[in-house]
Structures are given as C-alpha cells and as structure tokens.
Design a protein around this motif. Structure first.
Motif, PDB file in Angstrom:
ATOM      1  N   MET A   1       0.895  -0.978   0.030  1.00 36.24           N
ATOM      2  CA  MET A   1       0.218  -0.184  -0.119  1.00 36.24           C
ATOM      3  C   MET A   1       0.869   1.272   0.056  1.00 36.24           C
ATOM      4  O   MET A   1       1.823   1.314   0.632  1.00 36.24           O
ATOM      5  N   ALA A   2       0.587   2.231  -0.848  1.00 38.26           N
ATOM      6  CA  ALA A   2       1.389   3.411  -1.012  1.00 38.26           C
ATOM      7  C   ALA A   2       0.349   4.726  -0.401  1.00 38.26           C
ATOM      8  O   ALA A   2      -0.886   4.684  -0.520  1.00 38.26           O
ATOM      9  N   THR A   3       0.963   5.679  -0.244  1.00 37.15           N
ATOM     10  CA  THR A   3       0.379   6.901   0.342  1.00 37.15           C
ATOM     11  C   THR A   3       0.309   7.930  -0.784  1.00 37.15           C
ATOM     12  O   THR A   3       1.387   8.467  -1.152  1.00 37.15           O
ATOM     13  N   LEU A   4      -0.812   8.340  -0.981  1.00 38.05           N
ATOM     14  CA  LEU A   4      -0.812   9.711  -2.022  1.00 38.05           C
ATOM     15  C   LEU A   4      -1.112  11.004  -1.264  1.00 38.05           C
ATOM     16  O   LEU A   4      -2.233  10.811  -0.495  1.00 38.05           O
ATOM     17  N   THR A   5      -0.528  12.152  -1.434  1.00 44.88           N
ATOM     18  CA  THR A   5      -0.862  13.201  -0.755  1.00 44.88           C
ATOM     19  C   THR A   5      -1.210  14.397  -1.778  1.00 44.88           C
ATOM     20  O   THR A   5      -0.234  15.122  -2.396  1.00 44.88           O
ATOM     21  N   PRO A   6      -2.559  14.637  -2.028  1.00 44.29           N
ATOM     22  CA  PRO A   6      -2.854  15.685  -3.006  1.00 44.29           C
ATOM     23  C   PRO A   6      -3.120  16.957  -1.977  1.00 44.29           C
ATOM     24  O   PRO A   6      -3.666  17.039  -0.953  1.00 44.29           O
ATOM     25  N   THR A   7      -2.605  18.030  -2.496  1.00 45.64           N
ATOM     26  CA  THR A   7      -2.718  19.254  -1.882  1.00 45.64           C
ATOM     27  C   THR A   7      -3.594  20.215  -3.111  1.00 45.64           C
ATOM     28  O   THR A   7      -2.839  20.513  -4.135  1.00 45.64           O
ATOM     29  N   LEU A   8      -4.635  20.996  -2.676  1.00 43.29           N
ATOM     30  CA  LEU A   8      -4.945  22.099  -3.445  1.00 43.29           C
ATOM     31  C   LEU A   8      -4.850  23.290  -2.578  1.00 43.29           C
ATOM     32  O   LEU A   8      -5.047  23.394  -1.704  1.00 43.29           O
ATOM     33  N   THR A   9      -4.422  24.555  -3.341  1.00 47.16           N
ATOM     34  CA  THR A   9      -4.279  25.622  -3.034  1.00 47.16           C
ATOM     35  C   THR A   9      -4.916  26.833  -3.713  1.00 47.16           C
ATOM     36  O   THR A   9      -4.760  26.675  -4.930  1.00 47.16           O
ATOM     37  N   LEU A  10      -5.996  27.520  -3.252  1.00 46.18           N
ATOM     38  CA  LEU A  10      -6.723  28.466  -3.761  1.00 46.18           C
ATOM     39  C   LEU A  10      -6.385  29.828  -3.424  1.00 46.18           C
ATOM     40  O   LEU A  10      -6.638  30.084  -2.224  1.00 46.18           O
ATOM     41  N   VAL A  11      -6.049  30.731  -4.038  1.00 45.90           N
ATOM     42  CA  VAL A  11      -5.776  31.882  -3.702  1.00 45.90           C
ATOM     43  C   VAL A  11      -6.611  33.135  -4.718  1.00 45.90           C
ATOM     44  O   VAL A  11      -6.532  32.860  -5.785  1.00 45.90           O
ATOM     45  N   SER A  12      -6.902  34.105  -4.167  1.00 37.94           N
ATOM     46  CA  SER A  12      -7.710  35.159  -4.650  1.00 37.94           C
ATOM     47  C   SER A  12      -7.858  36.354  -3.909  1.00 37.94           C
ATOM     48  O   SER A  12      -8.049  36.176  -2.779  1.00 37.94           O
ATOM     49  N   THR A  13      -7.401  37.448  -4.576  1.00 34.09           N
ATOM     50  CA  THR A  13      -7.689  38.655  -3.934  1.00 34.09           C
ATOM     51  C   THR A  13      -8.418  39.705  -4.541  1.00 34.09           C
ATOM     52  O   THR A  13      -8.698  40.759  -3.770  1.00 34.09           O
ATOM     53  N   ASP A  14      -9.171  39.200  -5.434  1.00 31.73           N
ATOM     54  CA  ASP A  14     -10.209  40.005  -5.782  1.00 31.73           C
ATOM     55  C   ASP A  14     -11.534  39.394  -6.264  1.00 31.73           C
ATOM     56  O   ASP A  14     -12.451  40.005  -6.915  1.00 31.73           O
ATOM     57  N   ALA A  15     -11.804  38.081  -5.846  1.00 39.71           N
ATOM     58  CA  ALA A  15     -12.895  37.684  -6.064  1.00 39.71           C
ATOM     59  C   ALA A  15     -13.949  37.981  -5.138  1.00 39.71           C
ATOM     60  O   ALA A  15     -15.172  38.254  -5.255  1.00 39.71           O
TER      61      ALA A  15
END
Lengths: 117, 145
Positions: free
Chosen positions: A1-15
């Motif tokens: 078994m392997a480990t998968l690490t997904p990471t999402l970064t959301l950035v908005s300064t004007d929404a």
C-alpha cells in the motif's frame, strides 16, 4: 500500500473583499492500479480514457496541456467538466461510468493520472 | 490580481525507483476570456442523510452566453467523526464519486444546462462540507413578492 498526498491551494485577492488563501491536503491509500502522469492526444471524437469495468474506487487527475483548445470530459452522456487551456481537475471516481474525453478542435494533449484505492 | 488554483500530488512510495510529484497551477478566468473571476460563493454546510441536495446554482441562474468554462467548484468533506461517513457527488443524476472524511475535489464545472447541476448526498450519517464556488455571472433569484 502506498500513500498519496494531494494538496490544493486556492488564492484570490479580488473575487471578494475577503481575500481567499487556503490550502487543503489529504492522505489517500492507494492499493491497486496506478497510471502515473501520462499524455494522450485527443480528437473531437470521444475517447474512453478510463473504462469503469477496469477500476474500482479511484482518484483521477486531469490537466489540459494545450494553450488554447478546450477539452470536454464526461461520464457517459452529459458534459460534466470542461478544461480550458492549462486547467486541471482532481476528483474521486467510483467507476460508476466510463470517463470520456474529447477536444473542441484539433489534437491537444491531455495529461492524466489515476490512482485506485 | 487573479484567482489561481494550484495542485500538487506526491507520494514517496507509489512508484518503484522514485517518488511521484505532480505540480500544476491554473489561473481561473471568466468563460472564454482572460478576465479575472469576480464572483464567488463559499460556506460550510451540515448535510443530513436521506436527501440529495443541489450545490451551486442552476445554469439558468447564471447569465452570459457561454458560462460553461467560467465555473469552478471545490468541495471538501470536513467530517471527522466516523470514517464510514461520506458524500456522494454527481452531475446530471449520475453519481460520480465519494468524498470520505478529509477528501476534497476541484473541477472546472461544465454548467451547460440545468440538468448539469452538482448533486451531493450524505451517507452514513450527518456530514459537514465546506465548499467554494467561483463563477462569472450569478443571478439572484427573483423575490417571491
């Protein structure tokens, strides 16, 4: 078994006036089939990217590598995801239906990967 | 400034002979143009089991000639109480996947018509999700009176 690490970064300064800047990560167990990042040329006809019968619960990564051409992703009958130039998607898939892909024109390349839990 | 989404997918032990590292970033724009997104909706919702809910607006609740590629949705299942709890998510009456505790998803949503609504349903007990929905053109519902 392997480990998968997904990471999402959301950035908005004007929404909105409330600046968005957050990251979310996960730790997923991968025990079965894996297709590591690969590329395929699409056409305007449907390509069965992942056949439901070949997988169980999986995590799917898709990215449109083209600079201009839009790609359509659907799960059998209905357009569900549309990847504009450079856009990506990551989602859990229960293999309830085939994942199909096609381009709006030309033969742009779709980058894809799948990790079966 | 812009709205950007960045993803990294890594694993130290998935591939023989090397680690896995996927990195990609995209600037999210209005449909068919390069203009920045300027509308978003976000929140945290507690979902009871037994009902399929719609997340985000219908296509007809958004304006513009082509809104297909101007919509993006992020969902994360913040449930921690029980690993057997999860959220079914789907589009157009098709269940596509399950978000277990801590799982998240991000897709550019093709809201081509009302049937392409995003559907979510809690399983195994009450689930708590957070979501962020970006779009070019929301239309508020008309007041009832």
């Amino acid at each position: 078994m392997a480990t998968l690490t997904p990471t999402l970064t959301l950035v908005s300064t004007d929404a909105s006036s409330d600046e968005i800047n957050f990251s979310v990560t996960d730790s997923l167990n991968v025990t079965k089939n894996v297709i590591s990042p690969s590329k395929v040329a699409l056409s305007t006809g449907d390509l069965t990217l992942f056949a439901a019968a070949s997988y169980t619960k999986s995590y799917v990564y898709l990215r449109n590598t083209d600079d201009t051409i839009v790609m359509d992703i659907d799960f059998g009958t209905q357009l569900s995801i549309q990847l504009a130039a450079g856009e990506f998607a990551f989602f859990p898939w229960e293999s309830s239906g085939n994942i199909l892909a096609k381009s709006a024109s030309g033969t742009p390349y779709l980058e894809y990967a799948i990790f079966e839990a | 400034m812009a709205t950007t989404a960045t993803i990294s997918i890594s694993s130290p032990d998935l591939l023989p002979g090397g680690s896995l590292s996927i990195n990609a970033s995209a600037t999210l724009t209005k449909a068919g143009v390069t203009a920045d997104l300027d509308q978003k909706e976000s929140g945290v919702i507690k979902l009871a089991t037994g009902t399929e809910f719609r997340l985000g607006p219908l296509a007809t609740e958004m304006s513009g000639d082509v809104h297909d590629i101007g919509s993006y949705i992020y969902i994360c299942n913040n449930t921690t109480e029980d690993a057997t709890r999860y959220i079914d998510w789907g589009i157009n009456e098709t269940m596509i996947g399950r978000l277990y505790a801590g799982d998240w998803m991000f897709i550019p949503w093709n809201a081509s018509d009302d049937a392409a609504e995003i559907e979510i349903e809690a399983q195994g007990g009450t689930n708590i999700i957070e979501y962020c929905f970006f779009n070019s053109d929301f239309i508020l519902p008309t007041a009832a009176s």
